[in-house]
Design an enzyme around this catalytic site. Structure first.
Site, PDB file in Angstrom:
ATOM      1  N   VAL A  76       0.853  -1.190   0.000  1.00 36.88           N
ATOM      2  CA  VAL A  76       0.000   0.000   0.000  1.00 36.88           C
ATOM      3  C   VAL A  76       0.891   1.243   0.000  1.00 36.88           C
ATOM      4  O   VAL A  76       2.115   1.141   0.118  1.00 36.88           O
ATOM      5  CB  VAL A  76      -0.938   0.026   1.234  1.00 36.88           C
ATOM      6  CG1 VAL A  76      -1.846  -1.199   1.238  1.00 36.88           C
ATOM      7  CG2 VAL A  76      -0.152   0.108   2.535  1.00 36.88           C
ATOM      8  N   ASN A 104       7.617   1.334  -0.747  1.00 33.50           N
ATOM      9  CA  ASN A 104       8.830   2.166  -0.732  1.00 33.50           C
ATOM     10  C   ASN A 104       8.883   2.946   0.570  1.00 33.50           C
ATOM     11  O   ASN A 104       8.712   4.161   0.602  1.00 33.50           O
ATOM     12  CB  ASN A 104       8.806   3.149  -1.900  1.00 33.50           C
ATOM     13  CG  ASN A 104       9.475   2.576  -3.120  1.00 33.50           C
ATOM     14  OD1 ASN A 104      10.252   1.626  -3.028  1.00 33.50           O
ATOM     15  ND2 ASN A 104       9.173   3.143  -4.267  1.00 33.50           N
ATOM     16  N   SER A 130      11.486  -3.993  -6.364  1.00 32.74           N
ATOM     17  CA  SER A 130      11.771  -3.132  -7.507  1.00 32.74           C
ATOM     18  C   SER A 130      11.420  -3.818  -8.812  1.00 32.74           C
ATOM     19  O   SER A 130      11.474  -5.036  -8.918  1.00 32.74           O
ATOM     20  CB  SER A 130      13.256  -2.749  -7.522  1.00 32.74           C
ATOM     21  OG  SER A 130      13.514  -1.976  -8.661  1.00 32.74           O
ATOM     22  N   GLY A 132       8.765  -2.275 -10.847  1.00 25.41           N
ATOM     23  CA  GLY A 132       7.489  -1.730 -11.314  1.00 25.41           C
ATOM     24  C   GLY A 132       6.486  -2.839 -11.561  1.00 25.41           C
ATOM     25  O   GLY A 132       6.614  -3.965 -11.072  1.00 25.41           O
ATOM     26  N   LYS A 187      17.102  -0.734  -0.946  1.00 21.37           N
ATOM     27  CA  LYS A 187      16.173  -0.352  -2.019  1.00 21.37           C
ATOM     28  C   LYS A 187      16.263   1.155  -2.306  1.00 21.37           C
ATOM     29  O   LYS A 187      16.232   1.583  -3.466  1.00 21.37           O
ATOM     30  CB  LYS A 187      14.726  -0.729  -1.625  1.00 21.37           C
ATOM     31  CG  LYS A 187      13.637  -0.168  -2.531  1.00 21.37           C
ATOM     32  CD  LYS A 187      13.715  -0.726  -3.925  1.00 21.37           C
ATOM     33  CE  LYS A 187      12.697  -0.352  -4.946  1.00 21.37           C
ATOM     34  NZ  LYS A 187      11.786   0.705  -4.876  1.00 21.37           N
ATOM     35  N   HIS A 190      19.284   1.776  -4.297  1.00 18.71           N
ATOM     36  CA  HIS A 190      18.962   1.364  -5.669  1.00 18.71           C
ATOM     37  C   HIS A 190      18.244   2.505  -6.402  1.00 18.71           C
ATOM     38  O   HIS A 190      18.593   2.868  -7.519  1.00 18.71           O
ATOM     39  CB  HIS A 190      18.080   0.108  -5.637  1.00 18.71           C
ATOM     40  CG  HIS A 190      17.302  -0.130  -6.889  1.00 18.71           C
ATOM     41  ND1 HIS A 190      16.148   0.572  -7.190  1.00 18.71           N
ATOM     42  CD2 HIS A 190      17.520  -0.951  -7.937  1.00 18.71           C
ATOM     43  CE1 HIS A 190      15.702   0.192  -8.369  1.00 18.71           C
ATOM     44  NE2 HIS A 190      16.504  -0.745  -8.840  1.00 18.71           N
ATOM     45  N   ASN A 191      17.240   3.082  -5.757  1.00 18.51           N
ATOM     46  CA  ASN A 191      16.484   4.152  -6.404  1.00 18.51           C
ATOM     47  C   ASN A 191      17.346   5.391  -6.641  1.00 18.51           C
ATOM     48  O   ASN A 191      17.217   6.051  -7.671  1.00 18.51           O
ATOM     49  CB  ASN A 191      15.273   4.549  -5.545  1.00 18.51           C
ATOM     50  CG  ASN A 191      14.148   3.545  -5.664  1.00 18.51           C
ATOM     51  OD1 ASN A 191      14.394   2.373  -5.893  1.00 18.51           O
ATOM     52  ND2 ASN A 191      12.921   3.985  -5.496  1.00 18.51           N
ATOM     53  N   GLU A 194      19.426   4.796  -9.518  1.00 22.90           N
ATOM     54  CA  GLU A 194      18.546   4.929 -10.689  1.00 22.90           C
ATOM     55  C   GLU A 194      18.421   6.411 -11.088  1.00 22.90           C
ATOM     56  O   GLU A 194      18.489   6.755 -12.278  1.00 22.90           O
ATOM     57  CB  GLU A 194      17.191   4.331 -10.315  1.00 22.90           C
ATOM     58  CG  GLU A 194      16.109   4.415 -11.349  1.00 22.90           C
ATOM     59  CD  GLU A 194      14.774   3.919 -10.762  1.00 22.90           C
ATOM     60  OE1 GLU A 194      14.762   2.875 -10.077  1.00 22.90           O
ATOM     61  OE2 GLU A 194      13.757   4.594 -10.969  1.00 22.90           O
TER      62      GLU A 194
END
Ligand code: NBP
Length: 490
Positions: A76, A104, A130, A132, A187, A190-191, A194
């Protein structure tokens, strides 16, 4: 009371619905719940029709549908919704049940929630997810952390649904990351990486388009070629495809040229940047990328400024003009130089990301395995790239590697790319094209490789105006000077 579902999923938006379908497709029976219960009915009547799902309309029904120890995952909106769900779930669950947050989430929240849920006799997992929508359905990269005792219970299922890499496509991009918020931190990095990768690609695009004069067709070919070499990655691949997409609103030309140049952001890059500042580590690529998005968002101000602020075109002297022409005049040589600038900058970006992970791991005592983190990003996620194999190899050989730039493979790669990288940053500067990430990466590299920086003067200034003291290069101790008394008399 408990049912016979192997897994329960709360939150049937893009991520949750696809992840639930992924889990079911691996032979598990899945209970689903969503706050707006019509979504449960829509899923059951639509994509989940005839599949091994149990739809529920209340949290009580949902919890009761799952076999113990229950594995209940929330997908959520990150933030208060997760806390509200935890508060509602705890009284409905039994000791040993496992609550999993796949959103996230800010890692500090996961640190706190792990302790709170453990205190209630349950196990808690904060899992970075991760990839999407498509990743969730076909195989995401999963970065679980939290209560380690939960791992044996969820390992088989998580590794079954995760992306697979390796010569036989059998190495899952999912391993236990570490305690409490470690999974969400990995994570977040990672973002942030990105963000850096995307900004670097955008700078390469602007240079090739505006200075190299490349059309979208030519850009397609260049990115297609780059995707067969050291830059091979998901982001290079989708960028290639973007250059071939025609306008879908009936206009002439390519869609990319019709898109407003205002970047959006959801905030994970900003978190990484803020945390880098807190840790005192120079993660300049992500920070630059966040600021570049911010500047792009000032579209109206930029439009006004563009009418009055002049670039270098009129102010370059003949020697500088000749140099700029030399740097950009040979089209293929310029394309190759941009390639090298992109590659070297990307190496710096990942080097910074891992330095931040090392600092965070030390601060929180997470004992992260950096090679494994690289492997988790090797498939399923946005930054998946061939390049990550080398990072895995680097930390495999040298678990305490201080900086990726010092690993022989990357040292040599940057050495080989350096001439092109410097030429590109110089040309961009001479010709007034912003390359904040290319130059931030180069400045980090130059700063990192120099033994002596001008911080001696900075320390002198701090001591002069604030008596902040300094250390000397030639003797031990802490010193303060009365700078006015030391002035050379005229
Ligand atoms: P969203 O982030 O858009 O969240 C929508 C879901 O949250 C709906 O199921 C909604 O229920 C539920 N929800 C909300 Br909003 N408030 C709630 C509350 N108080 N109690 C219970 N449920 C509540 O969904 P998403 O894009 O699928 O992402 C889910 C998570 O995964 C997020 O944390 C996101 O950041 C993360 N993530 C997303 C992606 C991506 O590509 N989209 C990738 C990786 C990770 P409702 O239907 O009743 O409104």
């Amino acid at each position: 009371m408990s049912g016979d579902c192997d897994f329960g999923l709360i939150g049937l938006a893009v991520m949750g619905e696809n992840l639930a379908l992924n889990v079911e497709s691996r032979g598990y029976k899945v209970a689903v719940y969503n706050r707006t219960t019509s979504k449960v009915d829509e899923l059951l009547a639509g994509r989940a029709k005839g599949k091994n799902f149990v739809g529920t309309h209340t949290l009580e029904e949902f919890v009761a549908a799952v076999a113990r120890p229950r594995k209940l995952m929330m997908l959520v909106k990150a933030g208060p919704a997760v806390d509200a769900l935890i508060d509602s779930l705890i009284p409905l669950c039994d000791e040993g049940d496992i609550l999993i947050d796949g959103g996230n989430t800010y890692y500090v929240d996961t640190e706190e929630r792990t302790k709170r849920v453990e205190a209630a006799g349950l196990l808690y997992v904060g899992a970075g997810v991760s990839g999407g929508e498509e990743g969730a359905l076909k195989g995401p990269s999963l970065m679980p952390g939290g209560t380690e005792a939960a791992w044996p219970h969820i390992k088989d299922m998580f590794q079954a649904i995760a992306a697979k890499v390796g010569p036989n496509d059998d190495i899952p991009c999912c391993e236990w990351v570490g305690p409490r918020g470690a999974g969400h931190y990995v994570k977040m990095v990672h973002n942030g990486i990105e963000y850096g990768d995307m900004q670097l690609i955008c700078e390469a695009y602007q240079l090739l388009h505006e200075l190299g004069g490349l059309s979208n067709e030519e850009l397609y070919d260049v990115f297609a070629k780059w995707n067969e070499g050291v830059l091979q990655s998901y982001l290079i691949e989708i960028t290639r495809d973007i250059f071939s997409a025609k306008d879908d609103q009936g206009g002439d030309g390519y869609l990319v040229d019709k898109i407003l140049d205002v970047a959006g952001a959801k905030g994970t890059g900003k978190w990484m940047s803020q945390l880098a500042l807190d840790l005192g580590v120079p993660s300049t690529l992500v920070t630059t990328a966040v600021f570049a998005r911010g500047l792009s968002a000032q579209k109206e101000a930029r439009t006004r400024a563009s009418k009055t602020l002049n670039g270098p075109s009129d102010s370059l002297n003949p020697e500088m003009s000749a140099l700029a022409k030399k740097l950009t005049g040979d089209k293929q040589a310029f394309i190759d130089a941009v390639h090298d600038a992109l590659y070297a900058s990307k190496i710096v970006s990942y080097a910074q990301g891992f330095v931040q992970l090392q600092a965070a791991s030390a601060e929180h005592d997470w004992k992260l395995d950096y090679g494994q983190a690289a492997l988790l990003w090797r498939g399923g996620c946005i930054i998946r790239a061939q390049f990550l194999d080398r990072i895995k190899e680097a930390f495999g050989e040298q678990p305490d590697l201080e900086n990726l730039l010092l690993y022989p493979y990357f040292e040599e790669a940057v050495e080989n790319a350096q001439a092109g990288w410097r030429a590109v940053v110089s040309a961009a500067s001479l010709l007034g094209i912003p390359v904040p990430a290319f130059s931030a990466a180069l400045n980090y590299f130059d700063g990192y490789r120099l033994e002596r920086l001008p911080a001696n003067l900075l320390q002198a200034q701090r001591d002069y105006f604030g008596a902040h003291t300094y250390q000397r290069v030639d003797r031990e101790g802490t010193f303060h000077s009365e700078w006015l008394d030391l002035r050379k008399q005229p």
